[in-house]
Design a protein around this motif. Sequence first.
Motif, PDB file in Angstrom:
ATOM      1  N   THR A 335       0.834  -1.209   0.000  1.00 51.66           N
ATOM      2  CA  THR A 335       0.000   0.000   0.000  1.00 51.66           C
ATOM      3  C   THR A 335       0.863   1.251   0.000  1.00 51.66           C
ATOM      4  O   THR A 335       0.606   2.203  -0.758  1.00 51.66           O
ATOM      5  CB  THR A 335      -0.919   0.001   1.233  1.00 51.66           C
ATOM      6  N   VAL A 336       1.903   1.272   0.842  1.00 54.59           N
ATOM      7  CA  VAL A 336       2.809   2.422   0.887  1.00 54.59           C
ATOM      8  C   VAL A 336       3.491   2.601  -0.460  1.00 54.59           C
ATOM      9  O   VAL A 336       3.586   3.718  -0.989  1.00 54.59           O
ATOM     10  CB  VAL A 336       3.853   2.245   2.011  1.00 54.59           C
ATOM     11  N   CYS A 337       3.951   1.504  -1.045  1.00 60.26           N
ATOM     12  CA  CYS A 337       4.621   1.577  -2.349  1.00 60.26           C
ATOM     13  C   CYS A 337       3.693   2.148  -3.414  1.00 60.26           C
ATOM     14  O   CYS A 337       4.093   2.999  -4.227  1.00 60.26           O
ATOM     15  CB  CYS A 337       5.110   0.185  -2.767  1.00 60.26           C
ATOM     16  N   ARG A 338       2.443   1.691  -3.416  1.00 62.45           N
ATOM     17  CA  ARG A 338       1.501   2.164  -4.440  1.00 62.45           C
ATOM     18  C   ARG A 338       1.187   3.648  -4.262  1.00 62.45           C
ATOM     19  O   ARG A 338       1.011   4.373  -5.250  1.00 62.45           O
ATOM     20  CB  ARG A 338       0.230   1.317  -4.403  1.00 62.45           C
ATOM     21  N   ARG A 339       1.114   4.113  -3.034  1.00 66.32           N
ATOM     22  CA  ARG A 339       0.857   5.538  -2.811  1.00 66.32           C
ATOM     23  C   ARG A 339       2.036   6.385  -3.310  1.00 66.32           C
ATOM     24  O   ARG A 339       1.835   7.459  -3.883  1.00 66.32           O
ATOM     25  CB  ARG A 339       0.600   5.806  -1.323  1.00 66.32           C
ATOM     26  N   ILE A 340       3.243   5.908  -3.075  1.00 64.31           N
ATOM     27  CA  ILE A 340       4.416   6.644  -3.565  1.00 64.31           C
ATOM     28  C   ILE A 340       4.455   6.613  -5.088  1.00 64.31           C
ATOM     29  O   ILE A 340       4.814   7.604  -5.737  1.00 64.31           O
ATOM     30  CB  ILE A 340       5.704   6.051  -2.959  1.00 64.31           C
ATOM     31  N   LEU A 341       4.049   5.489  -5.679  1.00 65.78           N
ATOM     32  CA  LEU A 341       3.974   5.410  -7.143  1.00 65.78           C
ATOM     33  C   LEU A 341       2.948   6.398  -7.699  1.00 65.78           C
ATOM     34  O   LEU A 341       3.175   7.022  -8.744  1.00 65.78           O
ATOM     35  CB  LEU A 341       3.633   3.977  -7.565  1.00 65.78           C
ATOM     36  N   GLU A 342       1.823   6.541  -7.009  1.00 66.79           N
ATOM     37  CA  GLU A 342       0.824   7.516  -7.426  1.00 66.79           C
ATOM     38  C   GLU A 342       1.374   8.944  -7.341  1.00 66.79           C
ATOM     39  O   GLU A 342       1.156   9.773  -8.237  1.00 66.79           O
ATOM     40  CB  GLU A 342      -0.432   7.387  -6.556  1.00 66.79           C
ATOM     41  N   LEU A 343       2.107   9.216  -6.240  1.00 61.82           N
ATOM     42  CA  LEU A 343       2.733  10.524  -6.083  1.00 61.82           C
ATOM     43  C   LEU A 343       3.729  10.772  -7.212  1.00 61.82           C
ATOM     44  O   LEU A 343       3.782  11.878  -7.779  1.00 61.82           O
ATOM     45  CB  LEU A 343       3.440  10.592  -4.727  1.00 61.82           C
ATOM     46  N   SER A 344       4.484   9.759  -7.566  1.00 60.67           N
ATOM     47  CA  SER A 344       5.466   9.879  -8.647  1.00 60.67           C
ATOM     48  C   SER A 344       4.791  10.199  -9.977  1.00 60.67           C
ATOM     49  O   SER A 344       5.290  11.016 -10.760  1.00 60.67           O
ATOM     50  CB  SER A 344       6.272   8.587  -8.765  1.00 60.67           C
ATOM     51  N   ASP A 345       3.661   9.557 -10.234  1.00 65.65           N
ATOM     52  CA  ASP A 345       2.923   9.837 -11.473  1.00 65.65           C
ATOM     53  C   ASP A 345       2.485  11.303 -11.526  1.00 65.65           C
ATOM     54  O   ASP A 345       2.555  11.952 -12.579  1.00 65.65           O
ATOM     55  CB  ASP A 345       1.701   8.925 -11.573  1.00 65.65           C
TER      56      ASP A 345
END
Length: 401
Positions: A335-345
């Motif tokens: 979940t943390v990884c996916r949120r950071i990926l969303e932020l990166s996008d």
Amino acid sequence: MEKTIAAKPTRFGQRKVVPRACVADPKRHVRAFLCEMLEELGFTTCECSHSHEVAVVSNAELPDLFLLGFPGEGVEAAKVLQSLADEGFQGQVLLVGPRNSLALSALGQLGAKLGLSMLPMLATPYGEKELRASLADFVPIQPAPRPPVDAAEALHKGWLELWYQPKINMQTLSVCGAEGLVRIRHPHWGIVSPAYFIPDDGDPHFAALSEFVITQAMADWHSFVSESNAIELAINLPLSFLTSTGSLKTLEGLLPRHPAFSGMIVEINGTEIVRDLKAAKDIADQLRFYNIGISVDDLGTEWPLLLDQDELPFLELKVDRKFIEGCAHDRLKQTVCRRILELSDELGTRTVAEGAETRDDFLAVREMGFDVAQGYYFGKPMERKKFARHTFRRSAGVVAD
């Protein structure tokens, strides 16, 4: 007057220094290969190519182990054994050679007759597993304790090295870059990691250490280009160094003027960046004009502090390994990884998964959509020459779907 010889401990894992090994073989590439393997097992190494060098090496380096790898006929190897006996060598000897070799058996018998402590012979071909088993008494179960090493002394005496760990493009599964990591090659403690010598930001030697990292990385980049190909390098620098007077001029003056140079990455710890986000953004803006991108390194629990920013001039977000290790089987980490990926996008940056140590974690970060991965699953940090061999002479596509 007789030579006084200190008694050898029964177990090297209890020693205050790492074990020393001398590799004796007439072939340079064999010596280099064995020294690399021994250093990965925790040894400090030296080498010799001829029997007449044994006395000098034995007295100067005081090795605990002689690894004798003379293939074929054993005349020269017999001379090495005789020299060791003449010097009163108190360590152990490991013979390496073809299985079922008459010469190898004869050498083992000669060593025992001369009073040398002979380990069971290691037959070729062999790998790290077999070598480790042969040297079990030398390889500690836990790393030997190491005291802090003075960074100023390491700088002055030339003990510092820059090792490289590959970064893997998740789409092509090829090496797309490397991170330069500082190591000390201490004469008594062997390879020392940064935890034992990196000074605090306020230490007066931090600037000199940072300049060493920049200078060595650029020198190594030129070596990579001349030997094989250009590669994007990343180095770690503190924000305090980059905001100090004259640092950007120093950095700009050390950058290659080579047409193949497309830029480099400077990694700054995420905690430092969020602590002074304005200064980090200002530095990132200036460095872009020099083809230098900023990576937010070890991005962890502080990632929500980047959410309210309209624009961040950073090149990449590098997720802390504590969220990558074991993420394949941990939904909270995912979940943390996916949120950071969303932020990166949203920010238009690329993402790096640091700490991919297993196949399961590699597959997980690839499925989640990370751009780049880094970790022991793809390769440990390696000294420059070894990194070049592994990266440019072998296929990087070693991870199957």
